[in-house]
Design a protein around this motif. Structure first.
Motif, PDB file in Angstrom:
ATOM      1  N   ASP A 129      36.546  45.026  42.990  1.00 38.42           N
ATOM      2  CA  ASP A 129      35.168  45.377  43.345  1.00 38.42           C
ATOM      3  C   ASP A 129      34.559  44.246  44.167  1.00 38.42           C
ATOM      4  O   ASP A 129      34.693  43.070  43.809  1.00 38.42           O
ATOM      5  N   SER A 130      33.874  44.593  45.258  1.00 38.86           N
ATOM      6  CA  SER A 130      33.284  43.585  46.147  1.00 38.86           C
ATOM      7  C   SER A 130      31.762  43.519  46.077  1.00 38.86           C
ATOM      8  O   SER A 130      31.122  43.087  47.044  1.00 38.86           O
ATOM      9  N   CYS A 131      31.171  43.920  44.962  1.00 41.21           N
ATOM     10  CA  CYS A 131      29.707  43.953  44.858  1.00 41.21           C
ATOM     11  C   CYS A 131      29.164  42.836  43.967  1.00 41.21           C
ATOM     12  O   CYS A 131      29.739  42.494  42.939  1.00 41.21           O
ATOM     13  N   TRP A 132      28.028  42.311  44.386  1.00 46.71           N
ATOM     14  CA  TRP A 132      27.202  41.353  43.664  1.00 46.71           C
ATOM     15  C   TRP A 132      27.803  39.953  43.615  1.00 46.71           C
ATOM     16  O   TRP A 132      28.321  39.462  44.611  1.00 46.71           O
ATOM     17  N   HIS A 133      27.745  39.249  42.476  1.00 48.42           N
ATOM     18  CA  HIS A 133      28.059  37.818  42.446  1.00 48.42           C
ATOM     19  C   HIS A 133      29.466  37.532  42.980  1.00 48.42           C
ATOM     20  O   HIS A 133      30.452  38.079  42.478  1.00 48.42           O
ATOM     21  N   PRO A 134      29.599  36.606  43.955  1.00 48.41           N
ATOM     22  CA  PRO A 134      30.895  36.340  44.576  1.00 48.41           C
ATOM     23  C   PRO A 134      31.779  35.356  43.823  1.00 48.41           C
ATOM     24  O   PRO A 134      32.936  35.176  44.193  1.00 48.41           O
ATOM     25  N   GLU A 135      31.259  34.708  42.779  1.00 44.38           N
ATOM     26  CA  GLU A 135      32.072  33.729  42.042  1.00 44.38           C
ATOM     27  C   GLU A 135      32.014  34.030  40.542  1.00 44.38           C
ATOM     28  O   GLU A 135      31.267  33.407  39.790  1.00 44.38           O
ATOM     29  N   PRO A 136      32.806  34.970  40.074  1.00 44.88           N
ATOM     30  CA  PRO A 136      32.805  35.315  38.642  1.00 44.88           C
ATOM     31  C   PRO A 136      33.413  34.194  37.816  1.00 44.88           C
ATOM     32  O   PRO A 136      34.232  33.407  38.295  1.00 44.88           O
ATOM     33  N   ALA A 137      33.035  34.145  36.554  1.00 41.99           N
ATOM     34  CA  ALA A 137      33.581  33.146  35.631  1.00 41.99           C
ATOM     35  C   ALA A 137      33.698  33.748  34.244  1.00 41.99           C
ATOM     36  O   ALA A 137      32.814  34.479  33.791  1.00 41.99           O
ATOM     37  N   LEU A 138      34.786  33.448  33.575  1.00 43.31           N
ATOM     38  CA  LEU A 138      34.975  33.887  32.201  1.00 43.31           C
ATOM     39  C   LEU A 138      34.002  33.159  31.266  1.00 43.31           C
ATOM     40  O   LEU A 138      33.396  32.161  31.631  1.00 43.31           O
ATOM     41  N   GLY A 139      33.891  33.668  30.065  1.00 41.44           N
ATOM     42  CA  GLY A 139      33.012  33.041  29.081  1.00 41.44           C
ATOM     43  C   GLY A 139      31.723  33.815  28.931  1.00 41.44           C
ATOM     44  O   GLY A 139      31.599  34.967  29.343  1.00 41.44           O
ATOM     45  N   GLU A 140      30.746  33.158  28.308  1.00 38.83           N
ATOM     46  CA  GLU A 140      29.463  33.809  28.087  1.00 38.83           C
ATOM     47  C   GLU A 140      28.821  34.177  29.418  1.00 38.83           C
ATOM     48  O   GLU A 140      28.750  33.358  30.337  1.00 38.83           O
ATOM     49  N   ASN A 197      25.160  47.236  26.185  1.00 41.22           N
ATOM     50  CA  ASN A 197      25.076  45.839  25.752  1.00 41.22           C
ATOM     51  C   ASN A 197      25.951  44.909  26.590  1.00 41.22           C
ATOM     52  O   ASN A 197      26.208  43.770  26.188  1.00 41.22           O
ATOM     53  N   ALA A 198      26.416  45.367  27.755  1.00 45.30           N
ATOM     54  CA  ALA A 198      27.217  44.537  28.657  1.00 45.30           C
ATOM     55  C   ALA A 198      26.521  44.434  30.010  1.00 45.30           C
ATOM     56  O   ALA A 198      26.120  45.448  30.585  1.00 45.30           O
ATOM     57  N   ILE A 199      26.406  43.214  30.532  1.00 42.99           N
ATOM     58  CA  ILE A 199      25.746  43.021  31.819  1.00 42.99           C
ATOM     59  C   ILE A 199      26.722  43.215  32.977  1.00 42.99           C
ATOM     60  O   ILE A 199      26.311  43.459  34.106  1.00 42.99           O
ATOM     61  N   ASN A 200      28.031  43.139  32.678  1.00 41.38           N
ATOM     62  CA  ASN A 200      29.037  43.280  33.733  1.00 41.38           C
ATOM     63  C   ASN A 200      30.390  43.610  33.113  1.00 41.38           C
ATOM     64  O   ASN A 200      30.515  43.796  31.893  1.00 41.38           O
ATOM     65  N   SER A 256      21.652  42.447  37.885  1.00 41.47           N
ATOM     66  CA  SER A 256      21.525  41.013  38.177  1.00 41.47           C
ATOM     67  C   SER A 256      22.755  40.198  37.796  1.00 41.47           C
ATOM     68  O   SER A 256      22.926  39.071  38.271  1.00 41.47           O
ATOM     69  N   GLY A 257      23.621  40.717  36.924  1.00 41.56           N
ATOM     70  CA  GLY A 257      24.760  39.936  36.461  1.00 41.56           C
ATOM     71  C   GLY A 257      26.119  40.463  36.855  1.00 41.56           C
ATOM     72  O   GLY A 257      27.148  39.935  36.404  1.00 41.56           O
ATOM     73  N   TRP A 258      26.169  41.489  37.687  1.00 39.36           N
ATOM     74  CA  TRP A 258      27.460  42.077  38.071  1.00 39.36           C
ATOM     75  C   TRP A 258      28.263  41.080  38.900  1.00 39.36           C
ATOM     76  O   TRP A 258      27.706  40.262  39.632  1.00 39.36           O
ATOM     77  N   VAL A 259      29.596  41.130  38.814  1.00 39.10           N
ATOM     78  CA  VAL A 259      30.439  40.146  39.488  1.00 39.10           C
ATOM     79  C   VAL A 259      31.547  40.811  40.301  1.00 39.10           C
ATOM     80  O   VAL A 259      32.038  41.880  39.943  1.00 39.10           O
ATOM     81  N   GLN A 260      31.914  40.163  41.386  1.00 34.64           N
ATOM     82  CA  GLN A 260      32.992  40.661  42.230  1.00 34.64           C
ATOM     83  C   GLN A 260      34.351  40.368  41.595  1.00 34.64           C
ATOM     84  O   GLN A 260      34.501  39.471  40.781  1.00 34.64           O
ATOM     85  N   SER A 261      35.341  41.164  42.000  1.00 26.96           N
ATOM     86  CA  SER A 261      36.718  40.976  41.543  1.00 26.96           C
ATOM     87  C   SER A 261      37.663  41.348  42.683  1.00 26.96           C
ATOM     88  O   SER A 261      37.705  42.511  43.062  1.00 26.96           O
ATOM     89  N   PRO A 262      38.390  40.392  43.256  1.00 29.74           N
ATOM     90  CA  PRO A 262      38.357  38.964  42.951  1.00 29.74           C
ATOM     91  C   PRO A 262      37.158  38.292  43.616  1.00 29.74           C
ATOM     92  O   PRO A 262      36.549  38.838  44.529  1.00 29.74           O
ATOM     93  N   GLY A 263      36.840  37.086  43.158  1.00 28.55           N
ATOM     94  CA  GLY A 263      35.781  36.315  43.782  1.00 28.55           C
ATOM     95  C   GLY A 263      36.200  35.797  45.148  1.00 28.55           C
ATOM     96  O   GLY A 263      37.375  35.824  45.519  1.00 28.55           O
TER      97      GLY A 263
END
Length: 355
Positions: free
Chosen positions: A102-113, A29-32, A124-131
């Motif tokens: 992690d350097s994979c997928w979306h380059p600009e992560p954001a907190l929240g929904e 139930n988590a996209i990222n 489709s919704g995975w995010v990099q850390s750090p952006g």
């Protein structure tokens, strides 16, 4: 600073561990990473139920991604949620490898929904850390140091943690990291010094667990063939880790190349059925060479990693109707392939008998 483990220390530690057979774990139930860990969406009941599925096939380890933004939002709550996760995993006889960056997928992560999955799109919704904006801003790096020190400081003496994966695929490129080749080179120049610093921050907390960062690209048959990032990864890892989605012969060749580094080995990503990277093909080879393994995925869910890799602008709307790419169970606990599950259970029984 506490130094890198010697090969002798790494081998001695490794021999005391069971052969690791595990998975990369994100609850269905988590996209990222953010949706997995944020207080508003952290779901321990689902996590516990799905870890029970991992244990049911004999898995004894999971690899789990964290995120630096979670430290910014609520460090105390974040650490407490990690503790709850580790307790749930421990109840099922599972230890956890924690991934810090992690350097994979979306380059600009954001907190929240977090966004809903895009139809037909793998991860489709995975995010990099750090952006990317944080990588480019040296003023933000102090908070990255606080994050590493805070998390490793809290769990660096915790036997429920099997290892620290400092940075996942720091050199991932255009198709998965959403950047062009020029941007990738610029990104690599930023990542290398920060990667080395992150190893140092973690080591200064004196963890009882080994540190690692897995290589995945190219030819590793000689030291001079490694990229600067790969040299930074392998030169700082206590246990050498790698990713491989090839057939058994390719997997074994890469294991033999990496043995020359004189350290224990983990494959922290494998298992892509259409590519020939299957449990039945890879695990016997890994067991023969004493290589710990973590397949990609456990329960089909919002990451949609049961679908094949593809460019994001060209979604595979049909997916693989007859054969999933990754993942083992459907959300109701039904195995995608009964033969796979039986194979995993048999292998686990053989391993227990040999212990």
């Amino acid at each position: 600073m506490s130094g890198r483990w010697t090969p002798e220390k790494a081998h001695a530690w490794f021999k005391e561990q069971p052969w690791l057979v595990g998975c990369n774990f994100t609850p269905s139930n988590a996209i990222n990473q953010l949706e997995m860990w944020q207080a508003r969406s952290f779901d321990l009941a689902t996590i516990d139920r799905e870890l029970a599925l991992a244990a049911s096939v004999g898995m004894n380890a999971v690899r789990v991604y964290l995120h630096d933004l979670l430290w910014v939002e609520d460090p105390t709550g974040f650490l407490d949620r990690i503790d709850s996760f580790l307790s749930a995993a421990d109840r099922h006889g599972i230890r956890t490898m924690l991934v810090l960056f992690d350097s994979c997928w979306h380059p600009e992560p954001a907190l929240g929904e977090q966004p809903a999955p895009r139809e037909g799109v793998h991860n489709s919704g995975w995010v990099q850390s750090p952006g990317m904006s944080v990588l480019q801003n040296a003023a933000e790096h102090d908070r990255l140091e606080d994050y590493v020190r805070g998390v490793v400081g809290r769990f660096g003496q915790d036997a429920r943690v099997i290892a620290w994966d400092i940075w996942n695929e720091p050199d991932n490129g255009p198709e998965v990291a959403l950047c062009d080749p020029v941007a990738l080179k610029a990104k690599a120049d930023l990542v290398v010094p920060l990667l080395v610093e992150a190893f140092g921050w973690a080591r200064e907390m004196k963890p009882i667990q080994p540190l690692t960062s897995g290589i995945w690209l190219g030819d590793w048959s000689a030291p001079d063939l490694l990229s600067p990032i790969q040299r930074a990864q392998t030169d700082n890892s206590d246990v050498i880790s790698f990713h491989n989605y090839g057939i058994a012969e390719d997997f074994e060749q890469r294991v033999n190349w990496l043995k020359a580094m004189g350290r224990p080995l983990w494959c922290t990503e494998y298992m892509a059925r259409p590519a020939g990277s299957t449990f039945q093909a890879i695990l016997p080879v890994a067991r023969k060479h004493e290589v710990g393994t973590f397949c990609w995925g456990l329960v089909k869910g919002k990451t949609q990693t049961h679908l094949p890799w593809d460019k994001w602008e060209n979604p595979n709307l049909e997916g693989l109707k007859e054969r999933w790419f990754h993942d083992i169970f459907d959300e109701d606990g039904t195995p995608h392939c009964e033969q796979e599950v039986e194979f995993l259970r048999l292998l686990s029984q053989l391993d227990r008998m040999a212990a």
